[in-house]
Design an enzyme around this catalytic site. Sequence first.
Site, short mmCIF file in Angstrom:
data_model
loop_
_atom_site.label_atom_id
_atom_site.label_comp_id
_atom_site.label_asym_id
_atom_site.label_seq_id
_atom_site.Cartn_x
_atom_site.Cartn_y
_atom_site.Cartn_z
N ASN A 9 16.66 -2.05 -8.23
CA ASN A 9 15.93 -1.25 -7.25
C ASN A 9 16.98 -0.66 -6.32
O ASN A 9 17.51 -1.38 -5.47
CB ASN A 9 14.93 -2.13 -6.49
N LYS A 11 16.62 1.38 -4.00
CA LYS A 11 16.14 1.69 -2.64
C LYS A 11 16.63 3.09 -2.26
O LYS A 11 16.63 3.98 -3.10
CB LYS A 11 16.58 0.59 -1.68
N HIS A 94 6.29 -2.92 -2.83
CA HIS A 94 7.50 -3.61 -2.35
C HIS A 94 7.32 -3.98 -0.88
O HIS A 94 6.70 -3.23 -0.12
CB HIS A 94 8.73 -2.70 -2.53
N GLU A 96 9.18 -3.76 1.57
CA GLU A 96 9.66 -2.75 2.52
C GLU A 96 8.62 -1.65 2.71
O GLU A 96 8.48 -1.09 3.79
CB GLU A 96 11.01 -2.18 2.05
N GLU A 166 9.06 -11.69 -4.68
CA GLU A 166 10.22 -11.45 -3.82
C GLU A 166 9.98 -12.03 -2.43
O GLU A 166 9.33 -11.38 -1.59
CB GLU A 166 10.49 -9.95 -3.68
N GLY A 172 18.13 -9.01 0.61
CA GLY A 172 19.26 -8.41 1.32
C GLY A 172 19.93 -9.35 2.31
O GLY A 172 20.73 -8.92 3.12
N SER A 212 18.31 -11.30 -3.36
CA SER A 212 19.72 -11.71 -3.44
C SER A 212 20.14 -12.23 -4.81
O SER A 212 20.95 -13.15 -4.92
CB SER A 212 20.05 -12.72 -2.34
P1 13P Z 1 18.43 -7.65 -2.75
O1 13P Z 1 18.75 -7.95 -4.19
O2 13P Z 1 19.39 -6.68 -2.12
O3 13P Z 1 18.22 -8.90 -1.97
O4 13P Z 1 17.01 -6.87 -2.76
C1 13P Z 1 15.96 -7.41 -3.46
C2 13P Z 1 14.87 -6.41 -3.55
O5 13P Z 1 14.24 -6.07 -2.57
C3 13P Z 1 14.61 -5.80 -4.87
O6 13P Z 1 13.42 -5.08 -4.86
#
Ligand code: 13P
Length: 248
Positions: A9, A11, A94, A96, A166, A172, A212
């Site tokens: 992803n 982002k 997601h 976010e 997740e 992150g 992560s």
């Molecule tokens: P990270 O792998 O950067 O922690 O992000 C996970 C994520 O949100 C994947 O959709």
Amino acid sequence: MRKPIIAGNWKMHKTVAEGVAFINAVKNEIVGTDVEALVCAPFTLLPSLVEAAKGTGVKIGAQNMHFEDKGAFTGEVSADMLLDIGVTHVIIGHSERRQYFAETDETVNKKVIKALAKGLVPILCCGETLEQREAGETKALCKVQIEKAFEGISAEDATKVVVAYEPIWAIGTGKTASSQDANDVISYIREVLEGIYSDEVSEEVRIQYGGSVKPSNVEEIMNESDIDGALVGGASLEPTDFVKLVNF
Ligand code: 13P
């Protein structure tokens, strides 16, 4: 047997040139694998990535879509528009988007229904905040998110959904849920699916872990019995890391 699925992803990262260079860098390293490899990129990159990934082992997905077919929805993109350019997968719900863009269980449900109706594979995200985890609410929260997301979806369609668990506190942050903890929640999500549908459906749905994930921990995570893949943010941006993730 559930086919493992490793998805990046990206982002809000990368230009078209950077994205195409990434695909060119990984495409010859992702061959003859039983793992489904997928990159979910920003909208502006998608047509070029689909083109660059043609005939390779890499599939291209979007990170969001609207649930209506068309209309006055400024700034939105429909399922038909994604299909039109050859996109096959779409991340839905997601954390976010739930946190910053007012995504709700209701809009997530509408988007999953639409994606399935159009033939896109939805990657449906769920997961708890740190506060919810510390309050012991993880499973109850995931149950609600999963039950609402699958509302009105037939058993046959349900098996086409990829679920991504997740935990928000692991995204992150460098903090990963232990692979046993992740597997425990994911096994529970399977129980929830069994409750809605049947044992057969719950055994067929692929469930990823995200938060992560990196080359150094992917193997341990993938060795867990109920975890079928990973949804990876930061570590999916570098071609060498992505290749290691897919070839775990
Ligand atoms: P990270 O792998 O950067 O922690 O992000 C996970 C994520 O949100 C994947 O959709």
